[in-house]
Structure formats: structure tokens, C-alpha cells
Design an enzyme around this catalytic site. Structure first.
Site, mmCIF file in Angstrom:
data_model
loop_
_atom_site.group_PDB
_atom_site.id
_atom_site.type_symbol
_atom_site.label_atom_id
_atom_site.label_comp_id
_atom_site.label_asym_id
_atom_site.label_seq_id
_atom_site.Cartn_x
_atom_site.Cartn_y
_atom_site.Cartn_z
ATOM 1 N N ASN A 264 12.368 1.253 3.115
ATOM 2 C CA ASN A 264 11.612 0.053 2.717
ATOM 3 C C ASN A 264 11.685 -0.040 1.197
ATOM 4 O O ASN A 264 10.991 0.684 0.497
ATOM 5 C CB ASN A 264 10.161 0.205 3.200
ATOM 6 C CG ASN A 264 9.277 -0.920 2.699
ATOM 7 O OD1 ASN A 264 9.766 -1.927 2.198
ATOM 8 N ND2 ASN A 264 7.965 -0.745 2.833
ATOM 9 N N TRP A 265 12.576 -0.910 0.730
ATOM 10 C CA TRP A 265 12.817 -0.970 -0.714
ATOM 11 C C TRP A 265 11.717 -1.719 -1.457
ATOM 12 O O TRP A 265 11.719 -1.763 -2.686
ATOM 13 C CB TRP A 265 14.191 -1.629 -0.990
ATOM 14 C CG TRP A 265 15.350 -0.844 -0.457
ATOM 15 C CD1 TRP A 265 15.307 0.336 0.234
ATOM 16 C CD2 TRP A 265 16.740 -1.184 -0.570
ATOM 17 N NE1 TRP A 265 16.582 0.753 0.558
ATOM 18 C CE2 TRP A 265 17.485 -0.167 0.076
ATOM 19 C CE3 TRP A 265 17.430 -2.259 -1.144
ATOM 20 C CZ2 TRP A 265 18.872 -0.192 0.158
ATOM 21 C CZ3 TRP A 265 18.817 -2.282 -1.062
ATOM 22 C CH2 TRP A 265 19.526 -1.256 -0.422
ATOM 23 N N LYS A 266 10.814 -2.322 -0.727
ATOM 24 C CA LYS A 266 9.705 -3.079 -1.336
ATOM 25 C C LYS A 266 10.264 -4.072 -2.367
ATOM 26 O O LYS A 266 11.331 -4.633 -2.161
ATOM 27 C CB LYS A 266 8.663 -2.128 -1.925
ATOM 28 C CG LYS A 266 8.192 -1.096 -0.896
ATOM 29 C CD LYS A 266 6.958 -0.358 -1.297
ATOM 30 C CE LYS A 266 6.601 0.652 -0.220
ATOM 31 N NZ LYS A 266 5.351 1.361 -0.463
ATOM 32 N N HIS B 224 2.632 -4.163 7.202
ATOM 33 C CA HIS B 224 2.561 -3.075 6.217
ATOM 34 C C HIS B 224 1.202 -3.137 5.506
ATOM 35 O O HIS B 224 0.672 -4.219 5.269
ATOM 36 C CB HIS B 224 3.717 -3.228 5.213
ATOM 37 C CG HIS B 224 3.858 -2.017 4.339
ATOM 38 N ND1 HIS B 224 3.041 -1.800 3.255
ATOM 39 C CD2 HIS B 224 4.704 -0.952 4.390
ATOM 40 C CE1 HIS B 224 3.388 -0.658 2.681
ATOM 41 N NE2 HIS B 224 4.392 -0.119 3.353
ATOM 42 N N GLU C 223 0.408 -2.842 2.519
ATOM 43 C CA GLU C 223 0.401 -3.663 1.300
ATOM 44 C C GLU C 223 0.230 -5.137 1.642
ATOM 45 O O GLU C 223 -0.412 -5.890 0.915
ATOM 46 C CB GLU C 223 1.696 -3.409 0.505
ATOM 47 C CG GLU C 223 1.671 -2.032 -0.163
ATOM 48 C CD GLU C 223 3.031 -1.402 -0.376
ATOM 49 O OE1 GLU C 223 4.047 -2.103 -0.291
ATOM 50 O OE2 GLU C 223 3.063 -0.176 -0.616
ATOM 51 N N GLU D 205 1.300 4.822 9.089
ATOM 52 C CA GLU D 205 1.337 4.974 7.637
ATOM 53 C C GLU D 205 -0.090 5.074 7.104
ATOM 54 O O GLU D 205 -0.733 4.038 6.850
ATOM 55 C CB GLU D 205 2.028 3.766 6.995
ATOM 56 C CG GLU D 205 3.489 3.617 7.379
ATOM 57 C CD GLU D 205 4.270 2.967 6.246
ATOM 58 O OE1 GLU D 205 5.228 3.572 5.781
ATOM 59 O OE2 GLU D 205 3.894 1.861 5.817
ATOM 60 N N GLY E 296 2.868 6.002 -1.395
ATOM 61 C CA GLY E 296 3.128 5.925 -2.827
ATOM 62 C C GLY E 296 2.286 6.866 -3.659
ATOM 63 O O GLY E 296 2.226 6.735 -4.884
ATOM 64 N N SER F 47 4.853 8.779 1.500
ATOM 65 C CA SER F 47 5.312 9.867 0.633
ATOM 66 C C SER F 47 6.273 10.837 1.326
ATOM 67 O O SER F 47 6.269 12.036 1.048
ATOM 68 C CB SER F 47 4.126 10.624 0.018
ATOM 69 O OG SER F 47 3.394 9.758 -0.835
ATOM 70 N N GLY G 132 9.554 4.767 1.488
ATOM 71 C CA GLY G 132 9.496 3.824 0.376
ATOM 72 C C GLY G 132 10.239 4.372 -0.830
ATOM 73 O O GLY G 132 11.465 4.262 -0.940
ATOM 74 N N GLY G 133 9.504 5.008 -1.745
ATOM 75 C CA GLY G 133 10.076 5.461 -3.009
ATOM 76 C C GLY G 133 11.359 6.262 -2.869
ATOM 77 O O GLY G 133 12.333 6.039 -3.605
HETATM 78 P P1 PGA Z 1 6.310 5.682 0.134
HETATM 79 O O1 PGA Z 1 6.129 4.280 0.896
HETATM 80 O O2 PGA Z 1 7.369 6.455 0.857
HETATM 81 O O3 PGA Z 1 6.713 5.305 -1.273
HETATM 82 O O4 PGA Z 1 4.984 6.383 0.192
HETATM 83 C C1 PGA Z 1 6.182 4.203 2.297
HETATM 84 C C2 PGA Z 1 5.901 2.807 2.735
HETATM 85 O O5 PGA Z 1 5.067 2.128 2.134
HETATM 86 O O6 PGA Z 1 6.505 2.315 3.707
#
Ligand code: PGA
Length: 253
Positions: A9-11, A98, A100, A170, A176, A216, A237-238
């Protein structure tokens, strides 16, 4: 046996060139690996780069996904993107709900449910995200919160052809932050989700349902998380923004 699914997930990251280079590097790295036959890797870049990422994909087990969609097919919805549009650029998956989107953009379970229906109606496999905040966990509300997100998010969703959707657990406090859930913490919730699904959809469907962990995930913790019996993959994500770390997570699967 359930396949392993690793989602990047490149956001809201990358430029067009960076997106193309990252996708090409991941595609190359997969060509040097031997994945189990049904394993899938899914890249979810920002909307403007879906097509350029799709152009880099030649590996048969690498797929394109979107980070969001709008439930309508077309119309006066300024700034929104529909399931048919996503299909037309090669998407096969879409992340829905998600945390967010829930927190920053106020998405409700009802809207998320409409998005799931729209995705499935147009042949996109939705990845439904659920998870509790730290306060909810401390108040022993984790299972209540997740059951509520599942029952409203999946309202009127038939099992259909299996697997009709994926779930991603999640925990909001792990996203994050660098503080992933421990494998044991995650396994407890994944087991709860599978039991909840079994009660609604029956054991055969629940046994095949991919339930991914997100929050994470990195090359150091991926193997321990993915070795848990009810953790079938990762939503990253990251660590999905560098080919090396993303491929190391794939290797851990
Ligand atoms: P993260 O994000 O790996 O940076 O914690 C995961 C996500 O939000 O899907």
C-alpha cells in the site's frame, strides 16, 4: 492450504517515475524467486500511477490494486474514482475501509459496505480493513469493535465465488508507528475474525478466506507474523516503498 498474499500500500507516495521504477524492481525481483503456485503479490500505487505500474508487471503472480474507490459507476462525483474505471486500467483488487480513510475522511461502515458491493459487482476483489485503536484495545473492546466493523461492513455481502473478498486486520496503533502487533496478539484477532466469518458464512468459506495482517510489517518481523496459523499475508505500508524491503517480506512469506 491458503495462499500467501503480500500487498504493498504505497499510500500518497511516489512520483510517476518513482512508481514505475519501484514496480519494475519488484517485478524483476519476483522473476528471481519461486513463489508457491497460488501466492499473490499486489501493488496498490496512487491512482495517477496505476497504469504506469501495470505496464511494468510481467510476473504472473503480481497484480494491480487500488487504495480506494467510490461506489457509483459514473456521474457527478468530483474527484472520485469508480470500480469500472479501476477495472479499465487493469486493477483486480481494491483496499476498502483503511483506517486512514475511516479517520481522516470520515468513512462509515455503511459507505465501506457500499464500496465493497460496488467492487465485487465489477469484478474487483476488495480487501476490507478492520482494526481497533489503542484506547479500544486497552478497554478490552478489540473484539467488539472488529465484530461491529465486520457486521456492518459485510452487510448483505454474499459469500459468492470463493474467496469473494479478503480481510486485513490492521490495529490502528500499529500503523506507521514501528510497533507491530506481536505475532501472538495478531493471531488472537485473526482467529477471532475467522471464527466470526465461519459463523456467518460457514466453515469452508472461512477456511479459505485470506486474512492479512497490516501495521509496521518489516523484513525483521514478517516471518514470525506470517508463520501464525491464521495470518495469510501482509498489508505493508512504509516497507513496501523500497523494493529490497518489500521483496525481503515476500521472501519471509
Ligand atoms: P505501515 O502501514 O506498514 O506503514 O504500518 C500499513 C498500512 O497502513 O496498510
Amino acid at each position: 492450504m491458503r495462499p500467501t498474499i503480500i500487498v504493498g500500500n504505497w499510500k500518497m507516495h511516489t512520483t510517476r517515475t518513482e512508481a514505475a521504477n519501484l514496480a519494475a524492481a519488484i517485478n524483476d525481483c519476483l522473476h528471481t524467486r519461486t513463489l508457491a503456485p497460488n501466492d499473490r503479490i499486489i501493488l496498490c500505487p496512487p491512482f495517477p500511477f496505476l497504469e504506469v505500474v501495470q505496464q511494468q508487471i510481467s510476473h504472473a503472480q503480481l497484480f494491480l490494486g487500488a487504495q480506494n474507490l467510490y461506489p457509483g459507476d459514473a456521474g457527478a462525483y468530483t474527484g472520485e474514482v469508480s470500480a469500472p474505471m479501476l477495472r479499465s486500467v487493469g486493477c483486480q483488487y481494491v483496499i476498502v475501509g483503511h483506517s486512514e480513510r475511516r479517520k481522516i475522511f470520515g468513512e462509515t461502515n455503511n459507505l465501506i459496505n457500499a464500496k465493497l458491493k460496488a467492487a465485487r459487482q465489477h469484478g474487483l476483489t476488495p480487501i476490507l480493513c478492520v482494526g481497533e485503536t489503542w484506547e479500544e484495545r486497552c478497554a478490552n473492546q478489540t473484539e467488539t469493535v472488529i465484530a461491529h466493523q465486520l457486521s456492518e461492513g459485510l452487510a448483505d455481502i454474499e459469500a459468492g465465488t470463493s474467496p469473494a473478498f479478503c480481510i486485513a486486520y490492521e490495529p490502528v496503533w500499529a500503523i506507521g508507528t514501528g510497533h507491530a502487533a506481536t505475532p501472538e496478539q495478531a493471531q488472537v484477532v485473526h482467529r477471532f475474525i475467522r471464527q466470526w466469518i465461519a459463523a456467518q458464512y460457514g466453515d469452508p468459506f472461512a477456511d479459505e478466506l485470506p486474512i492479512l495482517y497490516g501495521g509496521s510489517v518489516n523484513p525483521s518481523n514478517a516471518a514470525a507474523l506470517l508463520s501464525q496459523p491464521d495470518i495469510d499475508g501482509a498489508l505493508v505500508g512504509g516497507a513496501s516503498l523500497k523494493a529490497d524491503s518489500f521483496c525481503a517480506i515476500i521472501d519471509a512469506g
